[in-house]
Design an enzyme around this catalytic site. Structure first.
Site, PDB file in Angstrom:
ATOM      1  N   ALA A 161       0.833  -1.218   0.000  1.00 51.93           N
ATOM      2  CA  ALA A 161       0.000   0.000   0.000  1.00 51.93           C
ATOM      3  C   ALA A 161       0.860   1.258   0.000  1.00 51.93           C
ATOM      4  O   ALA A 161       1.935   1.246   0.585  1.00 51.93           O
ATOM      5  CB  ALA A 161      -0.905   0.002   1.232  1.00 51.93           C
ATOM      6  N   PRO A 162       0.440   2.309  -0.691  1.00 55.49           N
ATOM      7  CA  PRO A 162      -0.844   2.488  -1.374  1.00 55.49           C
ATOM      8  C   PRO A 162      -0.912   1.884  -2.776  1.00 55.49           C
ATOM      9  O   PRO A 162      -1.951   1.959  -3.410  1.00 55.49           O
ATOM     10  CB  PRO A 162      -0.978   4.001  -1.438  1.00 55.49           C
ATOM     11  CG  PRO A 162       0.431   4.504  -1.496  1.00 55.49           C
ATOM     12  CD  PRO A 162       1.229   3.572  -0.645  1.00 55.49           C
ATOM     13  N   GLY A 163       0.179   1.303  -3.268  1.00 54.40           N
ATOM     14  CA  GLY A 163       0.072   0.568  -4.529  1.00 54.40           C
ATOM     15  C   GLY A 163       0.682   1.266  -5.725  1.00 54.40           C
ATOM     16  O   GLY A 163       0.377   0.914  -6.857  1.00 54.40           O
ATOM     17  N   MET A 164       1.549   2.238  -5.477  1.00 53.69           N
ATOM     18  CA  MET A 164       2.168   2.950  -6.607  1.00 53.69           C
ATOM     19  C   MET A 164       3.110   2.022  -7.385  1.00 53.69           C
ATOM     20  O   MET A 164       2.992   1.872  -8.593  1.00 53.69           O
ATOM     21  CB  MET A 164       2.972   4.157  -6.113  1.00 53.69           C
ATOM     22  CG  MET A 164       2.180   5.131  -5.322  1.00 53.69           C
ATOM     23  SD  MET A 164       0.863   5.801  -6.325  1.00 53.69           S
ATOM     24  CE  MET A 164       1.504   7.368  -6.686  1.00 53.69           C
ATOM     25  N   LYS A 165       4.031   1.395  -6.645  1.00 57.53           N
ATOM     26  CA  LYS A 165       4.987   0.509  -7.329  1.00 57.53           C
ATOM     27  C   LYS A 165       4.251  -0.693  -7.883  1.00 57.53           C
ATOM     28  O   LYS A 165       4.593  -1.215  -8.937  1.00 57.53           O
ATOM     29  CB  LYS A 165       6.091   0.077  -6.363  1.00 57.53           C
ATOM     30  CG  LYS A 165       6.916   1.269  -5.910  1.00 57.53           C
ATOM     31  CD  LYS A 165       8.000   0.905  -4.939  1.00 57.53           C
ATOM     32  CE  LYS A 165       8.555   2.143  -4.267  1.00 57.53           C
ATOM     33  NZ  LYS A 165       7.656   2.718  -3.248  1.00 57.53           N
ATOM     34  N   GLU A 200      -0.353  -6.385   2.254  1.00 51.82           N
ATOM     35  CA  GLU A 200      -0.356  -5.189   3.107  1.00 51.82           C
ATOM     36  C   GLU A 200      -0.955  -5.573   4.451  1.00 51.82           C
ATOM     37  O   GLU A 200      -2.008  -6.191   4.516  1.00 51.82           O
ATOM     38  CB  GLU A 200      -1.170  -4.069   2.431  1.00 51.82           C
ATOM     39  CG  GLU A 200      -1.446  -2.855   3.295  1.00 51.82           C
ATOM     40  CD  GLU A 200      -0.182  -2.187   3.844  1.00 51.82           C
ATOM     41  OE1 GLU A 200       0.757  -1.936   3.075  1.00 51.82           O
ATOM     42  OE2 GLU A 200      -0.161  -1.928   5.066  1.00 51.82           O
ATOM     43  N   ASP A 250       0.294 -10.028   7.375  1.00 53.07           N
ATOM     44  CA  ASP A 250       1.671  -9.706   7.727  1.00 53.07           C
ATOM     45  C   ASP A 250       2.613 -10.468   6.782  1.00 53.07           C
ATOM     46  O   ASP A 250       2.601 -11.702   6.757  1.00 53.07           O
ATOM     47  CB  ASP A 250       1.887 -10.146   9.184  1.00 53.07           C
ATOM     48  CG  ASP A 250       3.285  -9.867   9.677  1.00 53.07           C
ATOM     49  OD1 ASP A 250       4.145  -9.499   8.856  1.00 53.07           O
ATOM     50  OD2 ASP A 250       3.508 -10.021  10.894  1.00 53.07           O
ATOM     51  N   CYS A 281      12.539   4.951   0.980  1.00 57.19           N
ATOM     52  CA  CYS A 281      12.581   6.378   0.627  1.00 57.19           C
ATOM     53  C   CYS A 281      13.321   7.095   1.761  1.00 57.19           C
ATOM     54  O   CYS A 281      12.883   8.133   2.241  1.00 57.19           O
ATOM     55  CB  CYS A 281      11.194   6.955   0.369  1.00 57.19           C
ATOM     56  SG  CYS A 281      10.007   6.656   1.659  1.00 57.19           S
TER      57      CYS A 281
HETATM   58  C1  LIG Z   1       6.807   2.323   2.237  1.00 57.80           C
HETATM   59  S1  LIG Z   1       5.195   1.746   2.317  1.00 57.80           S
HETATM   60  C2  LIG Z   1       5.040   0.871   0.784  1.00 57.80           C
HETATM   61  C3  LIG Z   1       4.795   1.758  -0.408  1.00 57.80           C
HETATM   62  C4  LIG Z   1       4.339   0.957  -1.618  1.00 57.80           C
HETATM   63  N1  LIG Z   1       5.305  -0.057  -1.980  1.00 57.80           N
HETATM   64  C5  LIG Z   1       4.064   1.836  -2.815  1.00 57.80           C
HETATM   65  O1  LIG Z   1       4.911   1.982  -3.679  1.00 57.80           O
HETATM   66  O2  LIG Z   1       2.981   2.427  -2.894  1.00 57.80           O
HETATM   67  C6  LIG Z   1       5.318   0.430   3.445  1.00 57.80           C
HETATM   68  C7  LIG Z   1       4.009  -0.332   3.630  1.00 57.80           C
HETATM   69  O3  LIG Z   1       4.328  -1.562   4.268  1.00 57.80           O
HETATM   70  C8  LIG Z   1       3.270  -1.902   5.152  1.00 57.80           C
HETATM   71  N2  LIG Z   1       3.819  -2.902   6.103  1.00 57.80           N
HETATM   72  C9  LIG Z   1       4.574  -2.684   7.203  1.00 57.80           C
HETATM   73  N3  LIG Z   1       4.871  -3.842   7.792  1.00 57.80           N
HETATM   74  C10 LIG Z   1       4.321  -4.826   7.051  1.00 57.80           C
HETATM   75  C11 LIG Z   1       4.279  -6.244   7.159  1.00 57.80           C
HETATM   76  N4  LIG Z   1       4.882  -6.890   8.156  1.00 57.80           N
HETATM   77  N5  LIG Z   1       3.616  -6.940   6.219  1.00 57.80           N
HETATM   78  C12 LIG Z   1       2.986  -6.303   5.187  1.00 57.80           C
HETATM   79  N6  LIG Z   1       2.970  -4.960   5.058  1.00 57.80           N
HETATM   80  C13 LIG Z   1       3.638  -4.232   5.964  1.00 57.80           C
HETATM   81  C14 LIG Z   1       2.926  -0.550   5.754  1.00 57.80           C
HETATM   82  O4  LIG Z   1       1.645  -0.588   6.338  1.00 57.80           O
HETATM   83  C15 LIG Z   1       3.015   0.356   4.536  1.00 57.80           C
HETATM   84  O5  LIG Z   1       1.781   0.430   3.886  1.00 57.80           O
END
Ligand SMILES: C[S@@+](CC[C@H](N)C(=O)[O-])C[C@H]1O[C@@H](n2cnc3c(N)ncnc32)[C@H](O)[C@@H]1O
Length: 546
Positions: free
Chosen positions: A240-244, A262, A289, A361
């Protein structure tokens, strides 16, 4: 002016949400991004942009509100709603289209506000924060719109496409001096169009429809480097939010499968909306998770993207918000522990995977080179780090530090140089000649030999790969691993394992109930409401034939 507010016409929801978030950030120290995803509003970027504007212009806003005596004259007007509306009127769309009472009230002060704004400029009142300029990036979502049609659309709107440059340095110079009506294709990512910094596309019909995606260049680099071929099977561990994710689906032409995982419920809903709007039909969303994922749940998995939560220190927008959470050494340490855990899980638990990309980032080595180095120790020769310089054919300027074991093999995006957010990317490639180290044994010798003897909490967790990190989202506070106080004897470890297995089984059955409905109607659940509310605007141009 009357102080009685008649609520016959409703305040547009966007302004209400913006006012609520800005208040929460400022008064309770909330994180802008986390609050944003809790709102379940379709126009996430529009809200983000307006909130950011309010927080940046706060000194001027307070000054203006006090100069025109707004809160004295209009005591029933919510001050944060007033700030949202004034910001939109002076620095945003420069107009307010609603007949609701608060909008009418602010419009009745329009002349005074504009006059005072000129006075502020003359008094040289310092803006709250220095504005950092970067380019405006627009990714054509090739799942919906062909690149050439996207480009023609902008040309028909009066924009003029500059020729592509022959070197990255030339390209950066061209971007630095971009002015309306010129735009250019990105040097590395052709479907990414680069516009002058102040261009605003949030109201574009194509943005509402998912034909264009407002995605910073830095965020496209991990997917560019993962480069999964169409028909492959990919896992996006933190989606999330799903850009990549939507970029991955576009690279794969919606062929094959992308598992998008997510953990956070509200961010998961945003993710589902993004998948729907972007028409990323090869994606299967999973609300769980990522640390509990097993290889047999994801058959034939070949590629993994690990883009975990991080300090966000590279995000230019974040630097613009005064008092946002700072990267203290303690916070970085906790983030690092989680990042190492997740990356190691990706590398060691999925035997058929051939490429793993790790990205943040962040511009802190604690979350970048140090994470890669630590994990490299664990994987031995089963994986090698691919020099990004080679993958980008020498046309990149900033790399990881040679002081670390990973040396200059990883990529850094530096805002001032690359004119995008700060970012870090490492590419791991599997060497199938070497078996994966056995990771799931207590006391595993591949883990962090150096720290033997120091029986820290972190080491205890590292040895015990079967035990997922407790309460992922409490990273950054003291609840992480609180329970493991005391001696780390073998007995303790085994009893911990048993307890965790029981706990996991229980959790799995609860989660199964929750996620079963994901199999029934994964997107409808999250999206129906959004799509209806979205008032689907007419498409930019011919939709891509399927
Ligand atoms: C940096 S953001 C990801 C951005 C996403 N890749 C994008 O490009 O839109 C990190 C995400 O990892 C999720 N997250 C954190 N720990 C996690 C876990 N153990 N399992 C799955 N998702 C997790 C967070 O809730 C957050 O939405």
């Amino acid at each position: 002016m009357s102080s009685e507010f008649v609520h016959s016409v409703k305040v547009p929801r966007l302004y209400k949400v913006v006012a609520k978030i800005a208040r929460e950030v400022r008064e309770n120290g909330g994180s802008l991004k986390s609050l944003l995803y809790k709102q379940e509003h379709p126009n996430v970027s529009g809200i983000y942009s307006l909130c950011l504007n309010i927080l940046q212009q706060e000194a001027q806003l307070d000054h203006l509100i006090s100069k025109i005596n707004l809160m004295v004259n209009e005591p029933r007007l919510d001050v944060w709603l007033a700030k949202a509306l004034i910001t939109e009127l002076l620095w945003g769309k420069k107009t307010l289209k609603s007949n609701c009472k608060p909008v009418k009230t602010i419009l009745s002060y329009e002349k005074q506000l504009k006059k005072e704004l000129i006075n502020i400029a003359n008094e040289k009142l310092q803006p709250s924060i220095k504005t950092v300029k970067k380019a405006r990036y627009v990714r054509i979502n090739t799942l919906i719109l062909q690149l050439k049609d996207g480009i023609s659309h902008f040309q028909e709107e009066g924009w003029s496409l500059l020729p592509r440059c022959s070197s990255y340095k030339q390209h950066l110079n061209a971007v630095k001096s971009l002015k309306y009506p010129n735009f250019i294709q990105d040097f590395h990512i052709p479907e990414l169009l680069v516009f002058p910094a102040d261009t605003n596309f949030y109201d574009y019909p194509g943005y509402q429809n998912g034909e264009i995606i407002l995605q910073d260049k830095a965020s496209c680099l991990p997917t560019l480097l993962l480069n999964p071929r169409p028909e492959s099977v990919v896992l996006d561990m933190c989606a999330a939010p799903g850009m990549k994710l939507s970029h991955l689906a576009a690279i794969m032409k919606n062929k094959g499968k992308v598992y998008a995982v997510e953990i956070d419920q509200s961010r998961y809903l945003t993710l589902c909306r993004q998948v729907e709007v972007a028409d990323a039909s090869c994606v299967k969303t999973i609300n769980k998770d990522a640390l509990t994922l097993k290889a047999d749940e994801l058959p034939n998995l070949e590629y993994i993207l690990v883009d975990p939560s991080c300090s966000g220190s590279g995000m230019l927008d974040r630097k613009l918000i005064p008092n946002e959470e700072k990267s203290t050494p303690e916070r970085l340490k906790k983030l690092q522990t989680f990042q190492v855990f997740l990356l190691r899980h990706a590398l060691l638990n999925f035997p058929k995977v051939k490429r793993v990309v790790y990205s943040t980032c962040s511009i802190h080595p604690e979350e970048n080179e140090q994470v890669v180095d630590e994990v490299l120790e664990n994987v031995g020769n089963a994986y090698k780090l691919v020099p990004v310089r080679k993958l980008l054919k020498e046309d990149w300027l900033n790399f990881s530090s040679k002081e670390y074991k990973c040396s200059d093999n990883c990529l850094y995006a530096i805002s001032d140089v690359d004119l995008c957010n700060g970012f870090f990317v490492a590419v791991f490639e599997r060497n199938f000649k070497v078996p994966l180290p056995k990771y799931n044994k207590i006391g595993n010798s591949t883990v962090n030999e150096k720290k033997k003897g120091q029986d820290t909490k972190e080491n205890q967790r590292k040895r015990n790969f079967k035990v997922p990190l407790p309460k992922y989202n409490k990273i950054g506070n003291s609840t992480v691993n609180e329970k493991k106080k005391g001696q780390d004897t073998k007995e303790n470890q085994e009893s911990n394992l048993k307890k965790n297995d029981q706990r996991n089984r229980k959790k799995r059955s609860i989660r199964k109930k929750a996620t079963d409905n994901e199999n029934v109607s994964p997107k409808r659940k999250a999206n129906n409401k959004t799509v209806q509310n979205n008032n689907y605007m007419p498409a930019m141009k011919k939709r891509k034939k399927k």
